[in-house]
Scaffold this motif. Structure first.
Motif, PDB file in Angstrom:
ATOM      1  N   SER A  44      20.415  40.785  40.068  1.00 22.09           N
ATOM      2  CA  SER A  44      21.552  40.292  40.849  1.00 22.09           C
ATOM      3  C   SER A  44      21.080  39.582  42.110  1.00 22.09           C
ATOM      4  CB  SER A  44      22.482  41.455  41.223  1.00 22.09           C
ATOM      5  OG  SER A  44      23.123  41.971  40.090  1.00 22.09           O
ATOM      6  N   ARG A 189      32.920  46.944  43.369  1.00 23.02           N
ATOM      7  CA  ARG A 189      33.191  45.867  42.416  1.00 23.02           C
ATOM      8  C   ARG A 189      33.873  44.682  43.103  1.00 23.02           C
ATOM      9  NH1 ARG A 189      30.315  48.591  40.349  1.00 23.02           N
ATOM     10  NH2 ARG A 189      29.106  46.833  41.107  1.00 23.02           N
ATOM     11  N   LEU A 193      32.300  40.934  43.192  1.00 26.50           N
ATOM     12  CA  LEU A 193      32.998  39.725  42.757  1.00 26.50           C
ATOM     13  C   LEU A 193      33.103  38.709  43.888  1.00 26.50           C
ATOM     14  CD1 LEU A 193      35.843  41.366  40.643  1.00 26.50           C
ATOM     15  CD2 LEU A 193      33.945  39.993  39.769  1.00 26.50           C
ATOM     16  N   PHE A 266      25.728  44.024  36.921  1.00 29.86           N
ATOM     17  CA  PHE A 266      27.155  44.200  36.665  1.00 29.86           C
ATOM     18  C   PHE A 266      27.884  42.870  36.472  1.00 29.86           C
ATOM     19  CE2 PHE A 266      26.283  48.325  38.845  1.00 29.86           C
ATOM     20  CZ  PHE A 266      26.583  49.131  37.767  1.00 29.86           C
ATOM     21  N   GLU A 267      28.297  42.225  37.551  1.00 31.64           N
ATOM     22  CA  GLU A 267      29.118  41.020  37.425  1.00 31.64           C
ATOM     23  C   GLU A 267      28.354  39.876  36.759  1.00 31.64           C
ATOM     24  OE1 GLU A 267      30.420  43.709  40.548  1.00 31.64           O
ATOM     25  OE2 GLU A 267      28.544  42.581  40.341  1.00 31.64           O
ATOM     26  N   VAL A 270      28.042  40.579  33.006  1.00 32.89           N
ATOM     27  CA  VAL A 270      29.267  40.385  32.225  1.00 32.89           C
ATOM     28  C   VAL A 270      29.499  38.903  31.945  1.00 32.89           C
ATOM     29  CG1 VAL A 270      31.789  40.578  32.268  1.00 32.89           C
ATOM     30  CG2 VAL A 270      30.386  42.497  33.007  1.00 32.89           C
ATOM     31  N   LEU A 271      29.341  38.072  32.969  1.00 28.42           N
ATOM     32  CA  LEU A 271      29.640  36.647  32.822  1.00 28.42           C
ATOM     33  C   LEU A 271      28.603  35.890  31.997  1.00 28.42           C
ATOM     34  CD1 LEU A 271      30.956  35.632  36.366  1.00 28.42           C
ATOM     35  CD2 LEU A 271      32.265  35.954  34.266  1.00 28.42           C
ATOM     36  N   ASN A 299      35.110  45.602  29.597  1.00 29.70           N
ATOM     37  CA  ASN A 299      34.371  45.263  30.811  1.00 29.70           C
ATOM     38  C   ASN A 299      35.282  45.063  32.012  1.00 29.70           C
ATOM     39  OD1 ASN A 299      31.263  44.760  30.335  1.00 29.70           O
ATOM     40  ND2 ASN A 299      32.319  44.147  28.460  1.00 29.70           N
ATOM     41  N   LEU A 300      36.510  44.627  31.777  1.00 31.81           N
ATOM     42  CA  LEU A 300      37.460  44.552  32.883  1.00 31.81           C
ATOM     43  C   LEU A 300      37.784  45.947  33.405  1.00 31.81           C
ATOM     44  CD1 LEU A 300      40.007  41.801  31.750  1.00 31.81           C
ATOM     45  CD2 LEU A 300      38.406  41.688  33.664  1.00 31.81           C
ATOM     46  N   THR A 303      33.137  47.892  33.697  1.00 27.78           N
ATOM     47  CA  THR A 303      32.154  47.273  34.584  1.00 27.78           C
ATOM     48  C   THR A 303      32.793  46.657  35.822  1.00 27.78           C
ATOM     49  OG1 THR A 303      30.723  46.799  32.696  1.00 27.78           O
ATOM     50  CG2 THR A 303      30.307  45.573  34.719  1.00 27.78           C
ATOM     51  N   LEU A 304      33.884  45.916  35.641  1.00 24.80           N
ATOM     52  CA  LEU A 304      34.524  45.250  36.773  1.00 24.80           C
ATOM     53  C   LEU A 304      35.572  46.119  37.460  1.00 24.80           C
ATOM     54  CD1 LEU A 304      34.889  41.645  35.325  1.00 24.80           C
ATOM     55  CD2 LEU A 304      33.025  42.627  36.656  1.00 24.80           C
ATOM     56  N   PHE A 306      38.657  46.962  36.984  1.00 25.66           N
ATOM     57  CA  PHE A 306      40.054  46.594  37.159  1.00 25.66           C
ATOM     58  C   PHE A 306      40.932  47.624  36.458  1.00 25.66           C
ATOM     59  CE2 PHE A 306      38.825  41.901  37.711  1.00 25.66           C
ATOM     60  CZ  PHE A 306      38.723  42.083  39.076  1.00 25.66           C
TER      61      PHE A 306
END
Length: 333
Positions: A44, A189, A193, A266-267, A270-271, A299-300, A303-304, A306
């Motif tokens: 990261s 998170r 983001l 993480f972010e 995912v992307l 993942n929403l 990991t993220l 939400f």
């Protein structure tokens, strides 16, 4: 600074936040989490900071070892600057008061009989906390050294080390601050983001922002291209075929290396790893559009983070629904 005088949580919120706090502290002191964090944050930091001279996986691991063994005293400069509160930074008056009182008691040598009895467990807990903090400080120290070397500006180096990911930022919005208390790692998170957005769109508060943005997209593209090569190489291996969806999402699986897996960031992961991998599998493998949708939902919610359900009631809610939000599947059925 404005967030420092933000209203404190009510007694109800404090009560409901205890399960989240307990889970957060248990997770961040898990040796497996600490080891994974060293690897995740390495990648990261390499992508989001854009700094030269950072070798993914290697640089962060070396810095972590230096901090954990106290062979490298540089990290103390960051601690003295107020950096290194760890993943579960509370940032409220009560938490700081309790920490201050605890340190005063220890320095004064006032230890109760109960405290003496549990001293071995306390020492073990403190040791795990030390390693957890070292994992958080490692990428920051790396950035601190690089910025100081490039600019000679101590204040700028400290600031950029803080901005590797600033867990102390919580804002003044009462609703978001409450969710941060009730949901483990929710604030982390959000900050991840936010960092992703600022690094990717040149919004970092630095003269280096434009170069940082270029490096972000170049290095992200490298991970994206590597994902296509990775899937084509491992998709027919026994290790990959036997791995669960969650394992495929959370790790790079290394065929022929036993159970060795590299955790993804993480972010960024995912992307540029999870979603491209699922899309590739949908078109060229045995994956289906439903698998892709499940991966996005998983993942929403996982990991993220939400997932607006507080940790205090999440287990009961999942049992009542007979549905695991993280796994995106029925618990029994």
């Amino acid at each position: 600074m404005k967030a420092m005088d933000a209203p404190q949580n009510t007694m109800l919120v404090e009560f409901l936040s205890k399960p989240a706090q307990f889970l957060r502290e248990m997770v961040t002191r898990d040796p497996a989490f600490i080891g994974a964090s060293v690897l995740r944050e390495s990648l990261s930091t390499w992508v989001t900071t854009g700094r030269k001279g950072i070798i993914p996986l290697v640089t962060n691991a070396k810095t972590f070892a230096g901090i954990a063994t106290e062979m490298d005293p540089t990290y103390k400069k960051l601690v003295n600057a107020g950096i290194g509160s760890g993943y579960d930074f509370k940032g409220d008056i009560d938490a700081n008061a309790q920490m201050f009182e605890k340190e005063i008691q220890e320095k004064a040598g006032r230890v109760s009989k109960i405290q003496k009895t549990v001293m071995p467990l306390t020492k073990a807990w403190q040791m795990l906390d030390k390693y957890s903090t070292a994992a958080d400080l490692a990428p920051r120290e790396t950035v601190y050294k690089k910025v100081l070397e490039e600019t000679g500006n101590e204040a700028e180096a400290v600031y950029q080390a803080l901005e590797v990911i600033n867990f102390s930022r919580k804002g003044r919005g009462a609703f978001v601050r409450t969710l941060s208390s009730l949901i483990p790692f929710f604030n982390a998170r959000l900050q991840g983001l936010d960092l992703l957005y600022r690094a990717g769109f040149g919004q970092m508060a630095s003269e280096y922002a434009v170069n940082q943005q270029k490096a972000f997209w170049i290095r992200s593209s490298f991970i994206l291209a590597s994902t296509a090569a990775y899937v084509s190489l491992v998709k027919d291996t026994e290790e990959y075929e036997n791995a669960s969806d969650e394992e495929r999402d959370n790790y790079w699986i290394l065929p022929g290396a036993g159970n060795l897996k590299i955790p993804i960031p993480f972010e960024i992961g995912v992307l540029f790893k999870v979603l491209p991998e699922r899309i590739y599998d949908s078109y060229f493998g045995e994956g289906t559009p439903q698998d892709l949708r499940d991966a996005i939902k998983r993942n929403l919610a996982g990991t993220l983070m939400f997932n607006p359900i507080p940790q205090a009631i999440l287990p009961l809610a999942e049992v009542g629904m007979n549905y695991s939000i993280f796994l995106s599947r029925d618990i029994v059925g």
